[in-house]
Design an enzyme around this catalytic site. Structure first.
Site, PDB file in Angstrom:
ATOM      1  N   SER A  14       0.848  -1.198   0.000  1.00  0.00           N
ATOM      2  CA  SER A  14       0.000   0.000   0.000  1.00  0.00           C
ATOM      3  C   SER A  14       0.881   1.244   0.000  1.00  0.00           C
ATOM      4  O   SER A  14       2.079   1.164   0.309  1.00  0.00           O
ATOM      5  CB  SER A  14      -0.942   0.005   1.202  1.00  0.00           C
TER       6      SER A  14
ATOM      7  N   TYR B  88       9.934 -16.215  12.601  1.00  0.00           N
ATOM      8  CA  TYR B  88      10.652 -15.039  12.097  1.00  0.00           C
ATOM      9  C   TYR B  88      12.171 -15.283  12.139  1.00  0.00           C
ATOM     10  O   TYR B  88      12.883 -15.019  11.165  1.00  0.00           O
ATOM     11  CB  TYR B  88      10.260 -13.846  12.965  1.00  0.00           C
TER      12      TYR B  88
HETATM   13  P1  NAP Z   1       7.737  -2.155   8.987  1.00  0.00           P
HETATM   14  O1  NAP Z   1       7.716  -0.816   9.620  1.00  0.00           O
HETATM   15  O2  NAP Z   1       6.661  -3.145   9.344  1.00  0.00           O
HETATM   16  O3  NAP Z   1       7.750  -1.959   7.389  1.00  0.00           O
HETATM   17  C1  NAP Z   1       7.714  -3.086   6.536  1.00  0.00           C
HETATM   18  C2  NAP Z   1       7.688  -2.613   5.090  1.00  0.00           C
HETATM   19  O4  NAP Z   1       7.554  -3.779   4.244  1.00  0.00           O
HETATM   20  C3  NAP Z   1       6.493  -1.724   4.776  1.00  0.00           C
HETATM   21  O5  NAP Z   1       6.854  -0.798   3.758  1.00  0.00           O
HETATM   22  C4  NAP Z   1       5.465  -2.713   4.239  1.00  0.00           C
HETATM   23  O6  NAP Z   1       4.504  -2.056   3.429  1.00  0.00           O
HETATM   24  C5  NAP Z   1       6.384  -3.633   3.417  1.00  0.00           C
HETATM   25  N1  NAP Z   1       5.782  -4.940   3.189  1.00  0.00           N
HETATM   26  C6  NAP Z   1       5.257  -5.785   4.115  1.00  0.00           C
HETATM   27  N2  NAP Z   1       4.771  -6.879   3.516  1.00  0.00           N
HETATM   28  C7  NAP Z   1       5.000  -6.718   2.172  1.00  0.00           C
HETATM   29  C8  NAP Z   1       4.715  -7.499   1.017  1.00  0.00           C
HETATM   30  N3  NAP Z   1       4.127  -8.702   1.110  1.00  0.00           N
HETATM   31  N4  NAP Z   1       5.067  -7.019  -0.180  1.00  0.00           N
HETATM   32  C9  NAP Z   1       5.674  -5.814  -0.299  1.00  0.00           C
HETATM   33  N5  NAP Z   1       5.983  -5.029   0.751  1.00  0.00           N
HETATM   34  C10 NAP Z   1       5.639  -5.477   1.973  1.00  0.00           C
HETATM   35  O7  NAP Z   1       9.107  -2.915   9.264  1.00  0.00           O
HETATM   36  P2  NAP Z   1      10.540  -2.310   9.702  1.00  0.00           P
HETATM   37  O8  NAP Z   1      10.621  -2.324  11.162  1.00  0.00           O
HETATM   38  O9  NAP Z   1      10.844  -1.092   8.938  1.00  0.00           O
HETATM   39  O10 NAP Z   1      11.474  -3.513   9.210  1.00  0.00           O
HETATM   40  C11 NAP Z   1      12.177  -3.472   7.981  1.00  0.00           C
HETATM   41  C12 NAP Z   1      13.072  -4.692   7.918  1.00  0.00           C
HETATM   42  O11 NAP Z   1      13.976  -4.694   9.036  1.00  0.00           O
HETATM   43  C13 NAP Z   1      12.321  -6.030   7.988  1.00  0.00           C
HETATM   44  O12 NAP Z   1      12.919  -6.973   7.136  1.00  0.00           O
HETATM   45  C14 NAP Z   1      12.500  -6.450   9.422  1.00  0.00           C
HETATM   46  O13 NAP Z   1      12.404  -7.850   9.584  1.00  0.00           O
HETATM   47  C15 NAP Z   1      13.910  -5.944   9.701  1.00  0.00           C
HETATM   48  N6  NAP Z   1      14.190  -5.726  11.112  1.00  0.00           N
HETATM   49  C16 NAP Z   1      13.392  -4.912  11.865  1.00  0.00           C
HETATM   50  C17 NAP Z   1      13.689  -4.750  13.206  1.00  0.00           C
HETATM   51  C18 NAP Z   1      12.832  -3.886  14.103  1.00  0.00           C
HETATM   52  O14 NAP Z   1      13.047  -3.904  15.321  1.00  0.00           O
HETATM   53  N7  NAP Z   1      11.892  -3.137  13.563  1.00  0.00           N
HETATM   54  C19 NAP Z   1      14.795  -5.397  13.773  1.00  0.00           C
HETATM   55  C20 NAP Z   1      15.587  -6.190  12.965  1.00  0.00           C
HETATM   56  C21 NAP Z   1      15.284  -6.351  11.631  1.00  0.00           C
HETATM   57  P3  NAP Z   1       3.022  -2.684   3.207  1.00  0.00           P
HETATM   58  O15 NAP Z   1       2.543  -3.166   4.538  1.00  0.00           O
HETATM   59  O16 NAP Z   1       2.223  -1.558   2.650  1.00  0.00           O
HETATM   60  O17 NAP Z   1       3.188  -3.791   2.220  1.00  0.00           O
END
Ligand code: NAP
Length: 244
Positions: free
Chosen positions: A36, A152
């Protein structure tokens, strides 16, 4: 390096949005996708000065055909991607014994299968170009584990495995592949953590705080830069010392 063609998955919010911001600030051409839109993406789309070097598409990375056509569109507009940042990811918290099958599928379908499919599409273009950088956003929980995050963690450990194998496979073809494994970040994904869990993480982190998206973007920029030319197959942990 100037005006690289950069694909960042999941750029609508959180870390992905900061990565988009960071690469646009570096003067690169940036394409992103998410399921989205968002106010952040709307703001960039409204900026006419960015029109020649930014676009976002509504793509579900679990949809193989949509992924192929997204990468094809990038290639058609600007040529082969120089950098692919596999950032889009999803977490479902819960003990495995109580987790629904749909939740297991959702996490594996995006974090592993979706990432492999978009990487395959980008690699085909990079092979033709004879160069490229792939950076996978994994997580420290793929290394250390965390109660309630077994699915995860399995996908993030899997991504690091992919990083090492693909680095061996593509090194001779001029393409580097690395992971950045963040600790807990101040994004929406961490909103599910309780205050007690957040406090515990802060207490156990030598640098005394959660990571910010900008911390991770700097590491990604480093791996995508000339300074990262001889680094491949590496998992760069960015967790303030949490797993030291
Ligand atoms: P987030 O805020 O939930 O954002 C996730 C992004 O991925 C959003 O733009 C979402 O947009 C998109 N997305 C989700 N499902 C999708 C799909 N099926 N197709 C296309 N786009 C999709 O996550 P974040 O915290 O920024 O995390 C980013 C990355 O860092 C992830 O890989 C996460 O595992 C990793 N990470 C995060 C943390 C943490 O503490 N936050 C720690 C370690 C690693 P839509 O929902 O609109 O699709």
């Amino acid at each position: 390096m100037s005006e690289r063609v950069v694909i960042i998955t999941g750029g609508s919010r959180g870390l992905g949005a900061d990565l988009v911001r960071s690469f646009l600030e570096s003067g690169d051409k940036v394409a992103t996708c998410s399921r989205s839109g968002s106010p952040f993406l709307d703001g960039l789309a409204a900026d006419q000065s960015l029109a020649p070097r930014f676009f976002s598409s509504v793509v579900d990375i679990c949809d193989r055909e949509a992924v192929e056509s997204f990468v094809g569109e990038v290639n058609q507009r600007w040529g082969a991607p120089d950098v692919l940042v596999n950032n889009a990811g999803v977490a479902r918290e819960g003990v495995l014994g109580l987790m629904g099958s749909d939740d297991i599928d959702t996490v594996i379908d995006l974090n592993l299968k979706g990432t492999l499919h978009i990487s395959r599409a980008a690699v085909r273009k990079m092979l033709t170009a004879g160069s490229g950088r792939i950076i996978n956003i994994s997580s420290v929980v793929g290394i250390s584990g965390y109660q309630g995050l077994s699915v995860y963690s399995a996908t993030k450990a899997g991504l690091d495995g992919m990083t090492r194998s693909l680095a061996r496979e593509l090194g001779p073809r001029g393409i580097t592949v690395n992971s950045v494994a963040p600790g807990y970040l101040t994004t929406e994904m961490s909103h599910g953590l309780t205050d007690t869990q957040l406090e515990q993480i802060r207490r156990r982190t030598p640098l005394g705080r959660l990571g910010s998206p900008a911390d991770v973007s700097s590491a990604v920029q480093f791996l995508a830069s000339d300074a990262g030319t001889f680094i491949t197959g590496h998992v760069l942990v960015m967790d303030g010392g949490l797993t030291a």
